[in-house]
Design an enzyme around this catalytic site. Structure first.
Site, PDB file in Angstrom:
ATOM      1  N   ASN A 125     -13.163  25.676  -0.375  1.00 35.85           N
ATOM      2  CA  ASN A 125     -12.170  26.675  -0.771  1.00 35.85           C
ATOM      3  C   ASN A 125     -11.371  26.126  -1.958  1.00 35.85           C
ATOM      4  O   ASN A 125     -10.849  25.021  -1.901  1.00 35.85           O
ATOM      5  CB  ASN A 125     -11.249  26.933   0.439  1.00 35.85           C
ATOM      6  CG  ASN A 125     -10.213  28.005   0.169  1.00 35.85           C
ATOM      7  OD1 ASN A 125     -10.116  28.521  -0.951  1.00 35.85           O
ATOM      8  ND2 ASN A 125      -9.443  28.341   1.187  1.00 35.85           N
ATOM      9  N   THR A 142      -4.989  32.346   4.879  1.00 38.22           N
ATOM     10  CA  THR A 142      -3.777  32.319   4.060  1.00 38.22           C
ATOM     11  C   THR A 142      -3.598  33.644   3.316  1.00 38.22           C
ATOM     12  O   THR A 142      -2.485  34.163   3.219  1.00 38.22           O
ATOM     13  CB  THR A 142      -3.841  31.133   3.082  1.00 38.22           C
ATOM     14  OG1 THR A 142      -3.999  29.949   3.865  1.00 38.22           O
ATOM     15  CG2 THR A 142      -2.604  31.026   2.249  1.00 38.22           C
ATOM     16  N   SER A 195      -7.501  25.558  -0.704  1.00 39.64           N
ATOM     17  CA  SER A 195      -7.521  25.244   0.724  1.00 39.64           C
ATOM     18  C   SER A 195      -6.180  24.693   1.190  1.00 39.64           C
ATOM     19  O   SER A 195      -5.627  23.774   0.583  1.00 39.64           O
ATOM     20  CB  SER A 195      -8.630  24.232   0.983  1.00 39.64           C
ATOM     21  OG  SER A 195      -8.741  24.003   2.362  1.00 39.64           O
ATOM     22  N   SER A 196      -5.657  25.263   2.279  1.00 36.24           N
ATOM     23  CA  SER A 196      -4.404  24.740   2.843  1.00 36.24           C
ATOM     24  C   SER A 196      -4.730  23.431   3.538  1.00 36.24           C
ATOM     25  O   SER A 196      -5.581  23.398   4.407  1.00 36.24           O
ATOM     26  CB  SER A 196      -3.825  25.691   3.893  1.00 36.24           C
ATOM     27  OG  SER A 196      -3.946  27.021   3.499  1.00 36.24           O
ATOM     28  N   GLY A 212      -8.906  25.983  10.995  1.00 40.90           N
ATOM     29  CA  GLY A 212      -9.914  26.319  12.010  1.00 40.90           C
ATOM     30  C   GLY A 212     -10.740  25.106  12.387  1.00 40.90           C
ATOM     31  O   GLY A 212     -10.603  24.018  11.807  1.00 40.90           O
ATOM     32  N   SER A 235     -12.256  27.044   7.126  1.00 39.30           N
ATOM     33  CA  SER A 235     -11.746  26.925   5.773  1.00 39.30           C
ATOM     34  C   SER A 235     -12.421  27.944   4.851  1.00 39.30           C
ATOM     35  O   SER A 235     -13.643  28.028   4.812  1.00 39.30           O
ATOM     36  CB  SER A 235     -12.001  25.510   5.266  1.00 39.30           C
ATOM     37  OG  SER A 235     -11.515  25.403   3.968  1.00 39.30           O
ATOM     38  N   GLY A 236     -11.608  28.728   4.145  1.00 39.54           N
ATOM     39  CA  GLY A 236     -12.142  29.714   3.220  1.00 39.54           C
ATOM     40  C   GLY A 236     -12.380  31.077   3.849  1.00 39.54           C
ATOM     41  O   GLY A 236     -12.876  31.997   3.200  1.00 39.54           O
ATOM     42  N   GLU A 264     -13.439  22.388  12.630  1.00 37.18           N
ATOM     43  CA  GLU A 264     -14.153  21.754  11.503  1.00 37.18           C
ATOM     44  C   GLU A 264     -15.286  20.854  11.978  1.00 37.18           C
ATOM     45  O   GLU A 264     -15.071  20.008  12.842  1.00 37.18           O
ATOM     46  CB  GLU A 264     -13.176  20.894  10.689  1.00 37.18           C
ATOM     47  CG  GLU A 264     -12.373  21.690   9.711  1.00 37.18           C
ATOM     48  CD  GLU A 264     -11.483  20.833   8.806  1.00 37.18           C
ATOM     49  OE1 GLU A 264     -10.747  21.425   8.024  1.00 37.18           O
ATOM     50  OE2 GLU A 264     -11.527  19.592   8.883  1.00 37.18           O
TER      51      GLU A 264
HETATM   52  P1  ATP Z   1      -8.243  27.121   4.351  1.00 33.99           P
HETATM   53  O1  ATP Z   1      -8.419  26.830   5.810  1.00 33.99           O
HETATM   54  O2  ATP Z   1      -9.109  26.259   3.503  1.00 33.99           O
HETATM   55  O3  ATP Z   1      -6.832  27.124   3.911  1.00 33.99           O
HETATM   56  P2  ATP Z   1      -8.201  30.015   4.320  1.00 33.99           P
HETATM   57  O4  ATP Z   1      -8.804  30.604   5.547  1.00 33.99           O
HETATM   58  O5  ATP Z   1      -6.730  29.978   4.265  1.00 33.99           O
HETATM   59  O6  ATP Z   1      -8.858  28.593   4.101  1.00 33.99           O
HETATM   60  P3  ATP Z   1      -7.961  31.620   1.965  1.00 33.99           P
HETATM   61  O7  ATP Z   1      -7.371  30.628   1.059  1.00 33.99           O
HETATM   62  O8  ATP Z   1      -7.081  32.636   2.583  1.00 33.99           O
HETATM   63  O9  ATP Z   1      -8.780  30.841   3.103  1.00 33.99           O
HETATM   64  O10 ATP Z   1      -9.149  32.404   1.247  1.00 33.99           O
HETATM   65  C1  ATP Z   1     -10.056  31.771   0.366  1.00 33.99           C
HETATM   66  C2  ATP Z   1     -10.356  32.642  -0.821  1.00 33.99           C
HETATM   67  O11 ATP Z   1     -11.095  33.791  -0.384  1.00 33.99           O
HETATM   68  C3  ATP Z   1      -9.131  33.214  -1.506  1.00 33.99           C
HETATM   69  O12 ATP Z   1      -8.653  32.335  -2.479  1.00 33.99           O
HETATM   70  C4  ATP Z   1      -9.668  34.498  -2.101  1.00 33.99           C
HETATM   71  O13 ATP Z   1     -10.354  34.240  -3.298  1.00 33.99           O
HETATM   72  C5  ATP Z   1     -10.714  34.943  -1.099  1.00 33.99           C
HETATM   73  N1  ATP Z   1     -10.182  35.938  -0.137  1.00 33.99           N
HETATM   74  C6  ATP Z   1      -9.735  35.718   1.121  1.00 33.99           C
HETATM   75  N2  ATP Z   1      -9.340  36.860   1.712  1.00 33.99           N
HETATM   76  C7  ATP Z   1      -9.535  37.849   0.814  1.00 33.99           C
HETATM   77  C8  ATP Z   1      -9.332  39.286   0.810  1.00 33.99           C
HETATM   78  N3  ATP Z   1      -8.835  39.918   1.871  1.00 33.99           N
HETATM   79  N4  ATP Z   1      -9.669  39.964  -0.300  1.00 33.99           N
HETATM   80  C9  ATP Z   1     -10.181  39.334  -1.379  1.00 33.99           C
HETATM   81  N5  ATP Z   1     -10.405  38.004  -1.443  1.00 33.99           N
HETATM   82  C10 ATP Z   1     -10.084  37.265  -0.369  1.00 33.99           C
HETATM   83 MG    MG Z   2      -5.402  28.520   3.924  1.00 31.45          MG
END
Ligand code: ATP
Ligand code: MG
Length: 732
Positions: free
Chosen positions: A192, A147, A195-196, A424, A142-143, A426
C-alpha cells in the site's frame, strides 16, 4: 445514458443508477420501466445485495461469485445482515458526493443500496435516538481500504451533522488530524502506497443536538523499526520526504538538511524515495496547513521539524573503531547539527553514543561500545525519539480535539461514536514480533466480533419472543489464552526471558515456550512437529494456528524488540534536551524509577485489553474490507487472494451465524407495505394491526409453517427462496 442496475429485493424493486450517480427507481414516474424479465436478469447480473439472501449460503464459491458479480458492476458494497463487506475498487467511484450523502441521511438501512454511509448513518441515528455509544470497527488487510473508509465516514459526519461556529472548528480539526497522523504514521510499503503503520481508535463526541463537539484518539504500536530500516521497494514515514521535498529553503538551511533524500542513510534502504502516486510537495502543504488548524504554534512546528531532521542526521552518524576496537564518532558535522536541533551538549551526546552506563549497587559503571553496539545504540535512539514524538503528537492532537465545557454547553451528555482503523491479519514470508502482536490483536477482535454478533442475534430472537437456536462456531478464545494467559501464555514466557539476567536469548525463549505449551493444539515448533511437517519449520521458528490460518514466526529479535531498551546515558542526554517536545518525551523519573518499564508486548496486551473494554461498552457496527488484487489495480478480481481474505475475515462463519435461524427479518409495517398488493384482503389498505395483516398475507401466499415465524414486531423468514418467490410475484 448508460445505466447501472441494482436489484434491491428488500427495498425498492429496481434501482437504476446512471453513470453520474443519479438514482431512479424502476416503477417511478420518470418513465423508466423495467419488465419483470429485466428485473430478474438484473438480479443474475449484479448478485444479491445481502449475502443472507444467497440460496447456497454455506458455499464459499457462491459467496465469492456474488462478490465478483457486484465488483464487476462497481457495486463494491454488500451486506451480511448488518455487516458491510467492502471491496477496494482502486479507482474513484462517483458514490461519495454530497448528493449521495443526502440520500443516506435518515434513511433506513434496507431502503437504499449498501454503502458505508448507511452504516455511518445507522450508527449515528442509534446514537441520537437510543443515546447509546456506538463504534464502527473497520478491519481488513493492508491496502483493503480501512483508512479510506474511516476518512469517508468522518467526512459524512462533517457534512451531514448539525453545525455551529464552534462545531465547524471541531469538524475541521477532526478532519485535519488525519493528514498529520498520516504524515508521521504512514509509509509506502509493497502492499500500500499509504500504509498506516500504527493502529488507531478515534472517538467522536456528539452533544445532545447531535453535533460533533470533540474527539479523542488512541494509538497502537507504531512500527518504529521503519525509522532505521526499510525493505526494498518501501519507504520511511512520509514526513521525511515531505519535509525534504516541500520545505522552504531557509527552513531546510536551519535544519541543516539537503533536498536530496539520497543523502540520508535512513531514506535509502528501500531504494524508492519517489513514488508516482504520491506528491510529497503537495502533501507537505496540506500537512503544514493541518498543523495550524490543530493549534500548533510556530515554535512547536519548529521543534517538531527539528526532531524529524535530527532523526535524519542521526542516521548519518558514523563510527570507526580505535586501536582497542572501541567505537569513535567520525562524523562531527552531524553531532553539531544534532546538538543544535535537539538542544543538547554535543560532547555529551557524542560520548553517550559510544558508551554504555550501568548502575550497579549504586555505582555508575561506564564501558565503551564496539562498532556494532554503537550503531545499535544510535538506531535505538532514533527509534525512541521518533516513536515518542509520535505519541506526543497524538496527545497534542487530543488536546486540540478535546471538547471544552465552556464552549459547548451540554457536553456532559455527550455520546460517543468510535472508529477503529487497525491493522488486519498479516502473513508474510518472514514473520516477526510485529506480526505476532498484530495477529494477536486480530484474534482479540475476532473474539469480540463472534461474541457480539452471537449476542446480538440471541438478543434479537429473545426480544422478538422466538426460540433461540444455538449456533455452532469456532471459539478462538483458546488462541487468545495461548498468547496472553498469565504465567503460561506466550507473552508471559517472553517477558520472563526478557527479565531473566544472564544468558537469555531468543533461542532460550523458544525452548521455554516448547516446554510450557508443548501439547497445545494451536502451537508447533520444529522439535514438536512430526516428520512430515518438520521440513516446513526452521529451528528458530514457532507456528501458531490462528483462527485465520497458520503463521510461522521467527523468534529472532523477539527479546530485543520486546525489551525495547534505550541505553541509560542516551536517555539521560535526552532528558536534558532543550527541545521542548523531546524534553517532554523523556521524563527524569525514568532514570530514577527502580521499576522496570513494561515490555512492548505487555504494554500492547494491556492497551488491547483496554480497547476491548471500550468496544464492549458500545454498540458495534462492522466494515470488513477486502483487497481485490496485489497490483493495486482497478477492475482486477483475484479470486485466490479474495478467497483467502473471506476466510480469515471469518465472513463465512459470520454468514452462517446470521443465517443459522432466519435469512430475512423485517418489521411488519414494512413487509406489509411492500407486499400488500399480492392479496385482495390487504390491498389497498389494511385497517387492522400490521401483525394481523401480515398473518393474512402470508397465509394467502401459502407460506408453510416451517418457512417463517412471527415475532413481536417482525416477521422472520427462514429461506431466501420464499422471499424471492414473493418478490417475483410482484407486478412491476
Ligand atoms: P493499511 O493497513 O496498509 O493502512 P488500508 O486498509 O488502510 O491499508 P487504505 O490506505 O485505506 O488501505 O487504501 C489503500 C488505497 O486503496 C488508497 O490509497 C486508495 O488508493 C485505494 N482505495 C481504498 N478505498 C477506496 C475507495 N473506497 N475508493 C477508491 N479507492 C480506494
Ligand atoms: Mg490504513
Amino acid at each position: 445514458m448508460e445505466l447501472q442496475i441494482e436489484y434491491i429485493p428488500t427495498g425498492e424493486i429496481i434501482r437504476v443508477v446512471s453513470q453520474n450517480g443519479e438514482c431512479k427507481t424502476a416503477a417511478g414516474s420518470d418513465g423508466i420501466r423495467l419488465t419483470m424479465e429485466s428485473a430478474l436478469t438484473a438480479r443474475d447480473r449484479v448478485g444479491v445485495q445481502d449475502f443472507v439472501l444467497l440460496e447456497n449460503f454455506t458455499s464459499e464459491a457462491a459467496f465469492i461469485e456474488n462478490l465478483r458479480k457486484r465488483f464487476k458492476e462497481n457495486l463494491i458494497y454488500t451486506y451480511i445482515g448488518s455487516v458491510l463487506v467492502s471491496v477496494n475498487p482502486y479507482k474513484d467511484l462517483e458514490i461519495y458526493s454530497k448528493q449521495h450523502m443526502e440520500r443516506y441521511r435518515g434513511v433506513s438501512f434496507y431502503e437504499v443500496s449498501p454503502h458505508l454511509y448507511a452504516i455511518a448513518d445507522n450508527s449515528y441515528r442509534s446514537l441520537r435516538i437510543e443515546r447509546k455509544d456506538q463504534c464502527i470497527l473497520i478491519s481488513g488487510e493492508s491496502g483493503a481500504g480501512k483508512t479510506e473508509a474511516t476518512k469517508k465516514i468522518l467526512q459524512y459526519y462533517a457534512v451531514t451533522c448539525p453545525a455551529s461556529d464552534q462545531v465547524e472548528t471541531v469538524k475541521d480539526r477532526l478532519l485535519q488530524s488525519n493528514p498529520v497522523l498520516e504524515a508521521f504514521g504512514n509509509a509506502k510499503t509493497l502492499r500500500n502506497d499509504n500504509s498506516s503503520r500504527f493502529g488507531k481508535y478515534m472517538d467522536v463526541q456528539f452533544d445532545y443536538k447531535g453535533a460533533p463537539v470533540g474527539g479523542h484518539i488512541l494509538n497502537y504500536l507504531l512500527e518504529k523499526s521503519r525509522v532505521v530500516h526499510q525493505n526494498h521497494g518501501e519507504r520511511n514515514f512520509h514526513i521525511f520526504y515531505q519535509l525534504l521535498e516541500g520545505g522552504e529553503d531557509d527552513l531546510l538551511r536551519r535544519l541543516g538538511l539537503e533536498k536530496n533524500p539520497q543523502q540520508y542513510h535512513y531514506l535509502v534502504k528501500g531504494q524508492c524515495a519517489r513514488v508516482s502516486s504520491i506528491s510529497d510537495k503537495n502533501d507537505w502543504k496540506v500537512v503544514r496547513r493541518a498543523l495550524s488548524v490543530i493549534n500548533f504554534n510556530d515554535n512547536e512546528v519548529e521543534d517538531l521539524l527539528s526532531i524529524v531532521a535530527s532523526v535524519l542526521h542521526l542516521g548519518n552518524v558514523q563510527f570507526a573503531a580505535d586501536e582497542q576496537g572501541n567505537a569513535q564518532v567520525t562524523t562531527e558535522n552531524q553531532i553539531k547539527y544534532l546538538a543544535r536541533l535537539l538542544g543538547v551538549e554535543g560532547s555529551v551526546l557524542r560520548e553517550a553514543l559510544i558508551h554504555k552506563t550501568i548502575i550497579a549497587k549504586g555505582e555508575e559503571l561506564v564501558s565503551p561500545l564496539n562498532l556494532e553496539q554503537a550503531a545499535y545504540a544510535r538506531d535505538a535512539l532514533a527509534k525512541a525519539v521518533y516513536g515518542r514524538t509520535f505519541s506526543w503528537l497524538v496527545n497534542k492532537i487530543n488536546k486540540s480535539l478535546a471538547y471544552k465545557e465552556a464552549e459547548c454547553p451540554g457536553w456532559r451528555s455527550a455520546t460517543v461514536l468510535g472508529l477503529l482503523d487497525i491493522y488486519g491479519f498479516e502473513v508474510f514470508q518472514h514473520n516477526s514480533f510485529e506480526q505476532f502482536c498484530i495477529n494477536y490483536c486480530n484474534e482479540k477482535l475476532q473474539q469480540l466480533f463472534i461474541e457480539l454478533t452471537l449476542k446480538s442475534e440471541q438478543e434479537e430472537y429473545e426480544s422478538e419472543g422466538i426460540a433461540w437456536e444455538p449456533v455452532q462456531y469456532f471459539n478462538n478464545k483458546i488462541i487468545c489464552d495461548l498468547v496472553e494467559e498469565k504465567f503460561k501464555g506466550i507473552i508471559s514466557i517472553l517477558d520472563e526471558e526478557c527479565l531473566r539476567p544472564g544468558d537469555a536469548t531468543d533461542m532460550t525463549f523458544l525452548e521455554k515456550l516448547e516446554e510450557t505449551v508443548k501439547n497445545h493444539p494451536h502451537f508447533l515448533t520444529h522439535k514438536l512437529a512430526d516428520q512430515k511437517t518438520r521440513k516446513s519449520l526452521g529451528r528458530e521458528e514457532f507456528r501458531l494456528l490462528h483462527y485465520a490460518g497458520e503463521v510461522t514466526y521467527s523468534v529472532t529479535g523477539f527479546l530485543d524488540k520486546n525489551n525495547d531498551l534505550l541505553f541509560r546515558n542516551l536517555k539521560e542526554t535526552m532528558c536534558n534536551s532543550e527541545n521542548t517536545i523531546v524534553n517532554h518525551c523523556f521524563e527524569r523519573t525514568e532514570l530514577t524509577d527502580k521499576k522496570r518499564p513494561e515490555t512492548a508486548a505487555t504494554q500492547f496486551k494491556n492497551s488491547l485489553s483496554k480497547l476491548m473494554e471500550i468496544l464492549m461498552s458500545k454498540e458495534p457496527s462492522y466494515i470488513r474490507c477486502i483487497k481485490p488484487n496485489d497490483a493495486k489495480q482497478a477492475g482486477r478480481f483475484d479470486e485466490v487472494l479474495i478467497r483467502h481474505q473471506v476466510k480469515y475475515l471469518g465472513l463465512m462463519e459470520n454468514l452462517r451465524v446470521r443465517r443459522a435461524g432466519f435469512a430475512y427479518r423485517r418489521k411488519y409495517e414494512i413487509f406489509l407495505q411492500r407486499y400488500k398488493s399480492l392479496c385482495s384482503e390487504t390491498w389497498p389498505t389494511w385497517e387492522g394491526r400490521p401483525h394481523d395483516g401480515v398473518a393474512v398475507l402470508v397465509k394467502h401466499l401459502g407460506y408453510k409453517q416451517e418457512e417463517y415465524k412471527m415475532g413481536r414486531t417482525k416477521i422472520f423468514i427462514r429461506f431466501p427462496k420464499t422471499l424471492f418467490a414473493t418478490e417475483d410475484a410482484l407486478e412491476i
